[in-house]
Write a protein that holds these residues in place. Sequence first.
Motif, short mmCIF file in Angstrom:
data_model
loop_
_atom_site.label_atom_id
_atom_site.label_comp_id
_atom_site.label_asym_id
_atom_site.label_seq_id
_atom_site.Cartn_x
_atom_site.Cartn_y
_atom_site.Cartn_z
N MET A 101 0.85 -1.18 0.00
CA MET A 101 0.00 0.00 0.00
C MET A 101 0.89 1.24 0.00
SD MET A 101 -2.63 1.00 3.02
CE MET A 101 -2.65 2.69 3.52
N SER A 102 0.62 2.17 -0.90
CA SER A 102 1.44 3.38 -0.98
C SER A 102 0.58 4.60 -0.77
CB SER A 102 2.15 3.47 -2.34
OG SER A 102 1.20 3.65 -3.37
N GLU A 103 1.23 5.66 -0.31
CA GLU A 103 0.54 6.91 -0.05
C GLU A 103 0.93 7.89 -1.14
OE1 GLU A 103 1.15 10.55 3.05
OE2 GLU A 103 1.33 8.51 3.83
N GLN A 104 -0.07 8.34 -1.92
CA GLN A 104 0.20 9.33 -2.95
C GLN A 104 0.47 10.68 -2.29
OE1 GLN A 104 0.53 8.58 -6.12
NE2 GLN A 104 0.06 6.44 -5.73
N ASN A 105 1.17 11.54 -3.01
CA ASN A 105 1.59 12.79 -2.40
C ASN A 105 0.53 13.88 -2.45
OD1 ASN A 105 4.20 11.93 -1.67
ND2 ASN A 105 4.71 11.92 -3.82
N GLY A 106 -0.46 13.75 -3.30
CA GLY A 106 -1.52 14.74 -3.35
C GLY A 106 -0.95 16.14 -3.52
N SER A 144 1.25 17.51 -1.73
CA SER A 144 2.57 17.61 -1.12
C SER A 144 3.61 18.04 -2.13
CB SER A 144 2.93 16.24 -0.54
OG SER A 144 4.30 16.19 -0.26
N ASN A 145 4.64 18.75 -1.63
CA ASN A 145 5.78 19.12 -2.47
C ASN A 145 6.91 18.11 -2.38
OD1 ASN A 145 4.76 21.57 -3.51
ND2 ASN A 145 5.16 22.58 -1.56
N PHE A 146 6.67 17.01 -1.68
CA PHE A 146 7.67 15.96 -1.58
C PHE A 146 7.45 14.98 -2.74
CE2 PHE A 146 9.22 11.89 0.22
CZ PHE A 146 10.54 12.27 0.46
N PRO A 147 8.50 14.70 -3.53
CA PRO A 147 8.28 13.99 -4.80
C PRO A 147 8.15 12.48 -4.72
CG PRO A 147 10.59 14.56 -4.56
CD PRO A 147 9.89 15.14 -3.37
N TYR A 148 8.35 11.88 -3.55
CA TYR A 148 8.40 10.42 -3.47
C TYR A 148 7.22 9.83 -2.72
CZ TYR A 148 13.25 11.40 -4.72
OH TYR A 148 14.38 11.88 -5.34
N GLU A 149 6.84 8.62 -3.12
CA GLU A 149 5.78 7.91 -2.43
C GLU A 149 6.30 7.26 -1.15
OE1 GLU A 149 3.98 5.05 -4.97
OE2 GLU A 149 2.86 6.55 -6.12
N LYS A 150 5.39 7.10 -0.19
CA LYS A 150 5.70 6.36 1.04
C LYS A 150 4.85 5.11 1.02
CE LYS A 150 5.73 11.03 2.13
NZ LYS A 150 4.79 12.12 1.87
N GLU A 151 5.46 3.98 1.36
CA GLU A 151 4.74 2.71 1.31
C GLU A 151 4.84 1.96 2.62
OE1 GLU A 151 5.75 0.24 -1.98
OE2 GLU A 151 5.58 1.86 -3.46
N VAL A 163 10.36 4.71 1.56
CA VAL A 163 10.21 5.99 0.87
C VAL A 163 10.95 5.93 -0.45
CG1 VAL A 163 10.68 8.47 0.98
CG2 VAL A 163 10.02 7.26 3.06
N GLY A 164 10.27 6.35 -1.51
CA GLY A 164 10.90 6.50 -2.82
C GLY A 164 11.05 5.20 -3.59
N PRO A 165 11.48 5.32 -4.86
CA PRO A 165 11.60 4.13 -5.72
C PRO A 165 12.64 3.12 -5.25
CG PRO A 165 12.53 6.08 -6.80
CD PRO A 165 11.81 6.56 -5.58
#
Length: 344
Positions: free
Chosen positions: A1-6, A8-15, A38-40
């Motif tokens: 499950m990942s959290e989209q940034n909506g 947010s100015n932070f470019p990476y997803e959190k899972e 966090v991130g790819p």
Amino acid sequence: MSEQNGGSNFPYEKEELKPEVKAELAKYYASEPDFVTVGPKKYIFLRPYLEDVENVYHMPLRPSDVFVVTYQRSGTTWTQELVWLLANDLDYETAAKIPITERYPFLELFMFFNKEWQQDLLERYEDKDKALDLIEKIAKPVSERLRLAPSPRFIKSHLPMCLLPPKILDTAKVVYVARDPRDVAVSCYHHSKLFKVLDFPSPFKDFWNLFIRNLFTETPFFEHVKEAWEMKDHPNMLFLFYEELIKDLPAAIRRVADFLGKEVTPEQMARLCDHLSFENFKKNESVNYEELREYGVLSSEEKFMRKGKAGGWRSYFDEEMTQQAEKWIEDNLKDTDLRFPTVN
């Protein structure tokens, strides 16, 4: 499950970690760590890191800022002291008076001390003012404190370069230190036994198998180091190996001094090498973190400063682990010219 940034100015997803991975970690730790990625590259962090991730990433920088960045247990504190002393004209008196934890705000330290830990400290510590002071120092994000701090600022982080401000090298200086991952794993194992908040009572072999599968804080290790290695030729990046400091400390000191625009006389070099010798360093109360022991943060059986040498991993690895490590290192270095120095 990942959290989209909506927004947010932070470019990476959190899972979130998968349930089966969480269940596996619960078998090894005394208290199940609440990890997210966090991130790819799926860098792994304790959940409270997310509370300040954007402030860190967008932190305003100053040309006088000096960062010491490492994957943890790679000679960070040693390098911090070296950098601070050179930048501050070898002011040993101030260095002795002010703990290194105050001279270098640690960007993500707060993530190790969640709300439950803070509440527990307040309940069991009689001196509430002192407990609140400790919480302010180690359990609260430092981004606001850094905003108000006078220049020059010295900042410590174990974050990978991709999670630090994206223009960091265009403005500030970064000293990055890397160390043989086998020695890092051994030192991280003892570190996770030293700090009660991590509380890893299982054998080293269990820790090693989690470490190489990127299930310890701020792994994957190789991605962390390779990100910095790719930036090593930038004029505001100084990339050092821990093994180089061990093998020829004066040469490493000269490199740091040149990077900071400082000169060191032979007399100053002799005193600085003596100050940084492991025997003296581990007795230095300004850098050995012993002030945390009275708060019950540290285990009574471990020390922050341990051996101060390279190659100690050989005492911990059996033949199977040695071969496993060789393949792991080889696989991860295939796409880079990064090579770790050996010290006999």
